[in-house]
Motif scaffolding. Structure first.
Motif, mmCIF file in Angstrom:
data_model
loop_
_atom_site.group_PDB
_atom_site.id
_atom_site.type_symbol
_atom_site.label_atom_id
_atom_site.label_comp_id
_atom_site.label_asym_id
_atom_site.label_seq_id
_atom_site.Cartn_x
_atom_site.Cartn_y
_atom_site.Cartn_z
ATOM 1 N N ASN A 162 0.802 -1.228 0.000
ATOM 2 C CA ASN A 162 0.000 0.000 0.000
ATOM 3 C C ASN A 162 0.834 1.276 0.000
ATOM 4 O O ASN A 162 0.291 2.382 -0.004
ATOM 5 C CB ASN A 162 -1.008 0.013 1.157
ATOM 6 C CG ASN A 162 -0.341 -0.104 2.508
ATOM 7 O OD1 ASN A 162 0.872 -0.010 2.620
ATOM 8 N ND2 ASN A 162 -1.146 -0.315 3.538
ATOM 9 N N SER A 163 2.168 1.118 -0.005
ATOM 10 C CA SER A 163 3.032 2.298 -0.123
ATOM 11 C C SER A 163 3.286 2.654 -1.589
ATOM 12 O O SER A 163 3.851 3.714 -1.883
ATOM 13 C CB SER A 163 4.367 2.062 0.587
ATOM 14 O OG SER A 163 5.153 1.089 -0.101
ATOM 15 N N LYS A 164 2.882 1.773 -2.499
ATOM 16 C CA LYS A 164 3.112 2.002 -3.928
ATOM 17 C C LYS A 164 1.775 2.280 -4.619
ATOM 18 O O LYS A 164 0.826 1.508 -4.486
ATOM 19 C CB LYS A 164 3.781 0.788 -4.571
ATOM 20 C CG LYS A 164 5.186 0.505 -4.050
ATOM 21 C CD LYS A 164 5.783 -0.703 -4.764
ATOM 22 C CE LYS A 164 7.185 -0.993 -4.254
ATOM 23 N NZ LYS A 164 7.760 -2.188 -4.932
ATOM 24 N N LYS A 165 1.737 3.361 -5.348
ATOM 25 C CA LYS A 165 0.515 3.756 -6.051
ATOM 26 C C LYS A 165 0.742 3.723 -7.561
ATOM 27 O O LYS A 165 1.817 4.081 -8.056
ATOM 28 C CB LYS A 165 0.080 5.166 -5.632
ATOM 29 C CG LYS A 165 -0.188 5.309 -4.134
ATOM 30 C CD LYS A 165 -1.291 4.357 -3.673
ATOM 31 C CE LYS A 165 -1.537 4.472 -2.168
ATOM 32 N NZ LYS A 165 -2.512 3.455 -1.700
ATOM 33 N N ASP A 221 -8.188 -3.054 1.661
ATOM 34 C CA ASP A 221 -7.242 -2.414 2.579
ATOM 35 C C ASP A 221 -5.982 -1.916 1.879
ATOM 36 O O ASP A 221 -5.435 -0.875 2.255
ATOM 37 C CB ASP A 221 -6.826 -3.394 3.686
ATOM 38 C CG ASP A 221 -7.750 -3.335 4.892
ATOM 39 O OD1 ASP A 221 -8.430 -2.301 5.071
ATOM 40 O OD2 ASP A 221 -7.789 -4.312 5.651
ATOM 41 N N THR A 222 -5.516 -2.650 0.859
ATOM 42 C CA THR A 222 -4.160 -2.405 0.366
ATOM 43 C C THR A 222 -4.031 -2.013 -1.090
ATOM 44 O O THR A 222 -2.978 -1.506 -1.499
ATOM 45 C CB THR A 222 -3.287 -3.664 0.604
ATOM 46 O OG1 THR A 222 -3.832 -4.765 -0.143
ATOM 47 C CG2 THR A 222 -3.233 -4.025 2.088
ATOM 48 N N ALA A 223 -5.052 -2.232 -1.911
ATOM 49 C CA ALA A 223 -4.921 -1.975 -3.348
ATOM 50 C C ALA A 223 -4.753 -0.490 -3.648
ATOM 51 O O ALA A 223 -5.369 0.364 -3.008
ATOM 52 C CB ALA A 223 -6.145 -2.510 -4.096
ATOM 53 N N SER A 224 -3.940 -0.203 -4.631
ATOM 54 C CA SER A 224 -3.794 1.170 -5.094
ATOM 55 C C SER A 224 -5.098 1.678 -5.691
ATOM 56 O O SER A 224 -5.548 2.785 -5.388
ATOM 57 C CB SER A 224 -2.678 1.244 -6.149
ATOM 58 O OG SER A 224 -2.639 2.513 -6.771
ATOM 59 N N HIS A 225 -5.718 0.853 -6.519
ATOM 60 C CA HIS A 225 -6.982 1.211 -7.155
ATOM 61 C C HIS A 225 -7.935 0.019 -7.078
ATOM 62 O O HIS A 225 -7.519 -1.123 -7.269
ATOM 63 C CB HIS A 225 -6.772 1.614 -8.606
ATOM 64 C CG HIS A 225 -6.083 2.928 -8.782
ATOM 65 N ND1 HIS A 225 -4.748 3.112 -8.455
ATOM 66 C CD2 HIS A 225 -6.541 4.126 -9.239
ATOM 67 C CE1 HIS A 225 -4.414 4.378 -8.712
ATOM 68 N NE2 HIS A 225 -5.476 5.007 -9.187
ATOM 69 N N LYS A 266 2.868 -7.236 -2.581
ATOM 70 C CA LYS A 266 3.714 -7.049 -1.399
ATOM 71 C C LYS A 266 4.813 -8.096 -1.353
ATOM 72 O O LYS A 266 5.909 -7.845 -0.851
ATOM 73 C CB LYS A 266 2.855 -7.123 -0.132
ATOM 74 C CG LYS A 266 3.587 -6.685 1.131
ATOM 75 C CD LYS A 266 2.628 -6.581 2.303
ATOM 76 C CE LYS A 266 3.348 -6.039 3.526
ATOM 77 N NZ LYS A 266 2.418 -5.890 4.682
ATOM 78 N N GLU A 267 4.519 -9.279 -1.851
ATOM 79 C CA GLU A 267 5.505 -10.353 -1.918
ATOM 80 C C GLU A 267 5.188 -11.250 -3.102
ATOM 81 O O GLU A 267 4.069 -11.269 -3.603
ATOM 82 C CB GLU A 267 5.496 -11.172 -0.622
ATOM 83 C CG GLU A 267 4.132 -11.756 -0.286
ATOM 84 C CD GLU A 267 4.103 -12.430 1.071
ATOM 85 O OE1 GLU A 267 5.071 -12.276 1.823
ATOM 86 O OE2 GLU A 267 3.114 -13.121 1.352
#
Length: 222
Positions: free
Chosen positions: A26-29, A80-84, A203-204
């Protein structure tokens, strides 16, 4: 090197790369340019007679994502974590004689009246042959199946540029529809949720290699 070979290799590599990403970083958009490319792949997707019976809702609002998590158990980690995050809606008003069909032929496809009549009659024959002409649920199912074509094209296009994705059906369709109506994102009665799809960066890496049946197990030339 042969250009055709390079294109084929890129596509196969993208399909090998793609996997159902459960947890995104979630740190990458995704950049606006890259996401517009993904959306364009959806927009240009084929549909029956080109009627495009879909709409793409991009759910970026954190509060709305939280609400959706309560009724989308198969999409919690992606919300929770997806960019879009996209909910694809499918149309219910796709009967051969609906206002939508005629408006689309006239305004989007720019058909003359005689061609519109011909296409409408052809669609009537198709819908009658399939036994869906007077069944709203069956007509929406017909639309919903087409929305999966757009989703698949978006996922493959994303994979071609190194972006991960995950398609999801694990949600309560009626409850999601109610939430979207409450949020004024579904107006009127002509739309229903079809499928969800999330995009971002994994994420992995997957814990195991992709497995598929051999080609000779799934094809038969006749």
């Amino acid at each position: 090197m042969n250009t055709d070979f390079l294109v084929k290799e890129q596509v196969i590599n993208a399909l090998q790369f793609r996997h159902a990403t459960k947890n995104f970083d979630n740190s990458k958009k995704i950049s606006e340019e890259d996401f517009n490319f993904i959306l364009e792949a959806g927009r240009l997707s084929p549909s029956s007679l080109g009627f495009e019976p879909w709409k793409f809702l991009i759910i970026q609002n954190p509060e709305l994502r939280e609400r959706l998590k309560e009724v989308s158990l198969g999409a919690v980690s992606q919300l929770d974590t997806a960019s879009h995050f996209i909910i694809i809606l499918s149309r219910t008003d796709v009967r051969y004689d609906s206002d939508y069909i005629f408006k689309h032929m006239k305004s989007v496809q720019k058909m003359p009246d005689e061609i519109m009549e011909f296409i409408s009659n052809a669609l009537k024959d198709t819908q009658e042959a399939r036994g869906i002409i007077n069944n709203e649920r069956a007509l929406n199912d017909w639309s919903s199946k087409q929305s999966y074509i757009a989703m698949a094209n978006m996922m493959t296009s994303a994979a071609l540029i190194g972006i991960d994705s995950c398609p999801m059906e694990g949600f309560n369709y009626d409850e999601v529809e109610n939430i979207l109506k409450e949020e004024n994102l579904i107006k009127g009665e002509n739309w229903k949720p079809s499928v969800m799809v999330a995009f971002g960066y994994r994420k992995e890496d997957p814990k195991r290699a992709k497995t598929r049946r051999n080609l000779d197990e799934i094809i038969e030339f006749v």
